[in-house]
Write a protein that holds these residues in place. Structure first.
Motif, PDB file in Angstrom:
ATOM      1  N   PRO A  40       0.768  -0.901  -0.142  1.00  0.00           N
ATOM      2  CA  PRO A  40      -0.048  -0.284   0.033  1.00  0.00           C
ATOM      3  C   PRO A  40       0.822   1.040  -0.126  1.00  0.00           C
ATOM      4  O   PRO A  40       1.217   2.280   1.052  1.00  0.00           O
ATOM      5  CB  PRO A  40      -0.947  -0.204   1.253  1.00  0.00           C
ATOM      6  CG  PRO A  40       0.280  -1.219   2.296  1.00  0.00           C
ATOM      7  CD  PRO A  40       0.860  -2.194   1.270  1.00  0.00           C
ATOM      8  N   CYS A  41       1.566   1.515  -0.727  1.00  0.00           N
ATOM      9  CA  CYS A  41       2.527   3.038  -1.043  1.00  0.00           C
ATOM     10  C   CYS A  41       2.439   3.138  -2.351  1.00  0.00           C
ATOM     11  O   CYS A  41       2.402   2.985  -3.453  1.00  0.00           O
ATOM     12  CB  CYS A  41       4.074   2.165  -1.267  1.00  0.00           C
ATOM     13  SG  CYS A  41       4.687   3.182  -1.110  1.00  0.00           S
ATOM     14  N   ALA A  42       2.364   4.585  -2.475  1.00  0.00           N
ATOM     15  CA  ALA A  42       1.494   5.974  -3.230  1.00  0.00           C
ATOM     16  C   ALA A  42       3.135   6.023  -4.289  1.00  0.00           C
ATOM     17  O   ALA A  42       2.653   5.984  -5.531  1.00  0.00           O
ATOM     18  CB  ALA A  42       1.233   7.074  -3.166  1.00  0.00           C
ATOM     19  N   SER A  43       4.000   5.418  -4.587  1.00  0.00           N
ATOM     20  CA  SER A  43       4.954   5.841  -4.622  1.00  0.00           C
ATOM     21  C   SER A  43       5.594   5.133  -5.925  1.00  0.00           C
ATOM     22  O   SER A  43       5.351   3.604  -5.816  1.00  0.00           O
ATOM     23  CB  SER A  43       6.924   5.694  -4.155  1.00  0.00           C
ATOM     24  OG  SER A  43       7.970   6.181  -4.716  1.00  0.00           O
ATOM     25  N   PRO A  44       5.344   5.656  -7.372  1.00  0.00           N
ATOM     26  CA  PRO A  44       5.923   4.199  -8.190  1.00  0.00           C
ATOM     27  C   PRO A  44       7.057   3.453  -8.867  1.00  0.00           C
ATOM     28  O   PRO A  44       7.085   2.890  -9.224  1.00  0.00           O
ATOM     29  CB  PRO A  44       4.945   5.803  -9.466  1.00  0.00           C
ATOM     30  CG  PRO A  44       6.177   6.953  -9.390  1.00  0.00           C
ATOM     31  CD  PRO A  44       5.700   6.536  -7.791  1.00  0.00           C
ATOM     32  N   CYS A  45       8.157   4.162  -7.623  1.00  0.00           N
ATOM     33  CA  CYS A  45       8.801   3.420  -7.669  1.00  0.00           C
ATOM     34  C   CYS A  45       8.742   1.999  -7.393  1.00  0.00           C
ATOM     35  O   CYS A  45      10.220   1.801  -7.861  1.00  0.00           O
ATOM     36  CB  CYS A  45      10.611   4.432  -7.831  1.00  0.00           C
ATOM     37  SG  CYS A  45      10.236   4.604  -5.646  1.00  0.00           S
ATOM     38  N   VAL A  46       8.113   2.082  -6.520  1.00  0.00           N
ATOM     39  CA  VAL A  46       8.042   1.550  -5.137  1.00  0.00           C
ATOM     40  C   VAL A  46       7.100   0.395  -5.945  1.00  0.00           C
ATOM     41  O   VAL A  46       5.983   0.272  -6.561  1.00  0.00           O
ATOM     42  CB  VAL A  46       7.124   1.192  -3.854  1.00  0.00           C
ATOM     43  CG1 VAL A  46       7.618   0.037  -3.069  1.00  0.00           C
ATOM     44  CG2 VAL A  46       8.592   2.752  -3.387  1.00  0.00           C
ATOM     45  N   ILE A  47       7.480  -0.850  -6.837  1.00  0.00           N
ATOM     46  CA  ILE A  47       7.451  -1.651  -7.822  1.00  0.00           C
ATOM     47  C   ILE A  47       6.967  -3.020  -6.602  1.00  0.00           C
ATOM     48  O   ILE A  47       6.315  -4.102  -6.746  1.00  0.00           O
ATOM     49  CB  ILE A  47       8.404  -2.381  -8.559  1.00  0.00           C
ATOM     50  CG1 ILE A  47       9.338  -2.933  -8.172  1.00  0.00           C
ATOM     51  CG2 ILE A  47       8.747  -0.951  -9.436  1.00  0.00           C
ATOM     52  CD1 ILE A  47      10.143  -3.202  -9.184  1.00  0.00           C
ATOM     53  N   GLY A  48       7.083  -3.295  -5.319  1.00  0.00           N
ATOM     54  CA  GLY A  48       6.752  -4.558  -4.946  1.00  0.00           C
ATOM     55  C   GLY A  48       7.758  -4.458  -3.546  1.00  0.00           C
ATOM     56  O   GLY A  48       8.047  -3.476  -3.090  1.00  0.00           O
ATOM     57  N   GLY A  49       7.179  -5.601  -2.577  1.00  0.00           N
ATOM     58  CA  GLY A  49       7.643  -6.472  -1.676  1.00  0.00           C
ATOM     59  C   GLY A  49       8.650  -7.147  -1.598  1.00  0.00           C
ATOM     60  O   GLY A  49       7.272  -8.816  -2.270  1.00  0.00           O
ATOM     61  N   ILE A  50      10.185  -7.584  -0.698  1.00  0.00           N
ATOM     62  CA  ILE A  50      10.169  -9.183  -0.779  1.00  0.00           C
ATOM     63  C   ILE A  50       9.960  -9.563   1.022  1.00  0.00           C
ATOM     64  O   ILE A  50      10.161  -8.485   1.834  1.00  0.00           O
ATOM     65  CB  ILE A  50      11.807  -9.162  -1.581  1.00  0.00           C
ATOM     66  CG1 ILE A  50      11.867 -10.251  -1.751  1.00  0.00           C
ATOM     67  CG2 ILE A  50      12.964  -8.392  -0.890  1.00  0.00           C
ATOM     68  CD1 ILE A  50      13.552 -10.266  -2.872  1.00  0.00           C
ATOM     69  N   ASP A  51       9.865 -10.939   0.398  1.00  0.00           N
ATOM     70  CA  ASP A  51      10.034 -11.895   2.284  1.00  0.00           C
ATOM     71  C   ASP A  51      11.352 -11.955   2.363  1.00  0.00           C
ATOM     72  O   ASP A  51      11.757 -12.381   1.730  1.00  0.00           O
ATOM     73  CB  ASP A  51       9.008 -12.853   1.841  1.00  0.00           C
ATOM     74  CG  ASP A  51       9.114 -13.194   3.543  1.00  0.00           C
ATOM     75  OD1 ASP A  51       9.923 -12.646   4.139  1.00  0.00           O
ATOM     76  OD2 ASP A  51       7.459 -14.219   3.561  1.00  0.00           O
TER      77      ASP A  51
END
Length: 511
Positions: A40-51
Motif C-alpha cells: 500500500p504505497c503511493a510511490s510509483p518507483c516502489v514496485i512491490g515488497g520481498i519477503d
C-alpha cells in the motif's frame, strides 16, 4: 554533500544499462527477485515488497526514479541496502562485484536544484578501469513516499548466530562478502571481491576453443570470453547437460574467463573464522580451494530453500583460478569485437629470438602430423569460411576475408608446406597472426589443443645455403615437448610470423 567512506570498498551493480555502486558498508545481501508482494504505497518507483526471512522489504526500481524505460529483464535480483537500521531493496539486472577505491578518487556531482540528488558522483573501478556512478545511501533512504523496513530484528537474529563463535575466537571476526554458487549438487563459495560480474542464462557460442573444460565463448562488454565448466576445471565432474545455466566472470592479468554454474545463489557476509580447512588429498585440484564454509554457518532458511544436499560450501581460491595454466591460456584469447589490438609482448618472445625465461603455451594442430605454434603469436582463431573467394586453385593463397573492417589474406598452410591441396572440412580453422601491423590468416585442417611446452630444444638447421627465407622458415629446426606421463610427445614448432613475413616478401618480389 554527505561524505562516502571508500573502504572496505564499493558494491557494483547494473540497472537500465547504467553502471552503479554503493558503499559496501550499506550493502547487506543480494537475493533473487521472485514474485513481489503488492504494497500500500503511493510511490510509483516502489514496485512491490520481498519477503526477507519474515520481514517485508520494499523494492525500488531505480529506472522509474530516473524516468527511464522499464523492460522486463529475466533473472533479476534485489540488492538489500541498510541505512540507519532500515532496509530498502534495489532492483538490479546484474551484480558486477566488489571493488576498492579511495575517497579522494571520487568525482563529486553538484546540482542547481535545492533537493539532494541520488547521484552522488563517480569513481573509476580499481579492477577494470570502468567509470562507475555512485549513489547516495541517505538520499535513497529519504525518497518521497518510499517506506523502509526496520532492520533491528535482522540484526538480532544475526547476533544470535554469531555470538558464540565470536566469544570462541575474536581474532577471526573479519567480515567478508562471499558469492554462493551451486553446480549440480555441489555447493561452492568465492570471495565476492574476486568476481567481476554474474550472468544469467549466458548465450554460449561455438568456438575452436571448445575443448576440454571449455564449452565455447560468450560475448560480453565487447569481448569474446571463454566459458569453462567449473566442475570440470576443479576435477569434480561435469555440469548436467540440458539444464539452465548461469555464470560468473573473473578478471585475469590478460583477458577474462567465465565459469558455468547451475545457479548463482546469493551474496552473503561471513566471518573469516567460519572458513574451515579441507584436507588436500580430498580434492583433485586442491590448489583451487582455500577451505570450506559449513552450511550451518549460513542462515538456515537460505540453505533449506536452495535444497543443497552438501554439508559445506567449498571455497574457491581466486588466486588459484587466476594462476591455472589452462584458464590463463584461454583467457588470453578474449578478443574485443573491434579492430585488432596489439598485445603487450614485453614478457613474451619476439620472432627469431629464443625465450628461455618461462614455459610457453602452444597451439597444436594437424598438418602432415601434429604441429605446434607459440600461442602468443595467435591473434584470433576463426572457423574456416568455405565461401572464401579463391584466387588461385593451385597456389597457397586461398583468398581474402573481411573481419571487423580489416581485409585478411588467407594462406593454406598445408599447401604452402607440401605443395599439395587438402580437402576442406568442417574441422578446418584459420589462425590469424599479425605481421608488422598487417594481419594474415593460415588455414589449417584441424585444431587440436592449447598445451604448455615443457621443453623447447633446437636442432641443427636443415637445408642448404641456396634455400630462400620462406623455405628456411618452413623447415623448422625447433621442437616442443608437449604433455606428460604417457602422453609426452615431441612436436615441430612453426613460427607463423616468420613464415608469413617470408611469404609476403616472396609475393611482393614476384608481383
Amino acid at each position: 554533500m554527505e561524505p562516502i567512506a571508500a573502504k572496505p570498498g564499493f558494491g557494483g551493480f547494473r540497472i537500465g544499462g547504467m553502471e552503479l555502486a554503493l558503499p559496501m558498508q550499506v550493502l547487506r545481501e543480494v537475493v533473487p527477485c521472485g514474485g513481489l508482494a503488492r504494497l500500500p504505497c503511493a510511490s510509483p518507483c516502489v514496485i512491490g515488497g520481498i519477503d526477507l526471512r519474515g520481514i517485508m522489504v520494499p523494492v525500488v526500481d531505480l529506472r522509474i526514479v530516473f524516468d527511464m524505460p522499464t523492460p522486463r529483464v529475466p533473472f533479476q535480483n534485489v540488492m538489500i541496502m541498510a541505512h540507519e537500521n532500515r532496509l530498502l531493496g534495489l532492483l538490479t539486472e546484474a551484480v558486477t562485484g566488489v571493488f576498492t577505491g579511495e575517497s579522494k578518487e571520487i568525482n563529486p556531482i553538484s546540482f542547481a536544484a535545492a533537493d539532494q540528488p541520488v547521484f552522488h558522483g563517480s569513481i573509476r573501478r580499481s579492477d577494470n578501469g570502468t567509470l562507475v556512478n555512485l549513489l547516495s545511501p541517505s538520499v535513497l533512504a529519504t525518497l518521497r513516499d518510499v517506506p523502509l523496513a526496520d532492520h533491528r530484528e535482522v540484526k538480532k537474529k544475526a547476533a544470535t548466530r554469531t555470538d558464540a563463535a565470536s566469544r570462541q575466537d575474536k581474532d577471526k571476526d573479519k567480515v567478508m562478502p562471499v558469492l554462493l554458487l551451486r553446480c549440480n549438487r555441489i555447493a561452492f563459495a568465492i570471495d565476492a571481491m574476486e568476481v567481476y560480474t554474474t550472468l544469467s542464462d549466458p548465450e554460449i557460442r561455438n568456438s575452436p576453443l571448445a575443448m576440454g573444460s571449455c564449452r565455447g565463448v560468450i560475448e560480453h562488454a565487447g569481448s569474446r570470453i571463454p566459458v569453462l565448466d567449473l566442475l570440470e576445471i576443479c576435477g569434480l565432474g561435469k555440469i548436467e547437460p540440458d539444464t539452465p545455466l548461469q555464470a560468473f566472470l573473473i578478471q585475469l592479468p590478460k583477458g577474462m574467463a567465465a565459469f558455468l554454474v547451475s545457479k548463482v545463489i546469493d551474496v552473503v557476509r561471513i566471518r573469516a573464522g567460519e572458513i574451515i580447512d579441507v584436507p588436500a588429498y580430498a580434492l583433485p585440484q586442491p590448489e583451487l580451494f582455500s577451505g570450506a564454509i559449513p552450511k550451518s554457518s549460513l542462515p538456515a532458511s537460505r540453505s533449506q530453500q536452495e535444497a543443497i544436499l552438501a554439508s559445506q560450501f567449498l571455497v574457491l581460491r581466486g588466486a588459484g583460478l587466476k594462476s591455472n595454466h589452462e584458464i590463463m591460456a584461454l583467457a588470453d584469447v578474449s578478443s574485443p569485437q573491434q579492430p585488432f589490438i596489439h598485445q603487450d609482448r614485453s614478457q613474451t618472445s619476439v620472432a627469431g629470438k629464443k625465450n628461455t625465461s618461462r614455459k610457453r603455451d602452444m597451439v597444436t594442430y594437424l598438418l602432415r602430423s601434429e604441429t605446434a605454434t607459440p600461442f602468443e603469436q595467435i591473434r584470433e582463431i576463426l572457423p574456416f569460411n568455405h565461401s572464401i573467394p579463391v584466387f588461385e586453385q593451385t597456389g597457397p593463397l586461398l583468398g581474402m576475408i573481411v573481419i571487423r573492417g580489416r581485409s585478411i589474406p588467407v594462406v593454406c598452410l598445408h599447401r604452402l608446406m607440401t605443395g599439395q591441396s587438402t580437402p576442406a572440412s568442417s574441422s578446418a580453422y584459420i589462425l590469424v597472426v599479425e605481421i608488422d601491423n598487417e594481419v594474415m590468416g593460415f588455414a589449417i585442417p584441424a585444431l587440436k589443443s592449447i598445451e604448455t611446452a615443457e621443453w623447447e630444444p633446437e636442432l641443427p638447421q636443415f637445408g642448404g645455403s641456396a634455400d630462400d627465407d620462406l623455405k628456411r622458415a618452413i623447415r623448422s629446426n625447433k621442437l616442443a615437448q608437449i604433455g606428460n606421463g604417457n602422453a609426452i610427445r615431441m612436436l615441430p614448432v612453426l613460427d607463423l610470423e616468420k613464415i608469413g613475413r617470408a611469404f609476403r616478401a616472396r609475393q611482393l618480389s614476384a608481383a
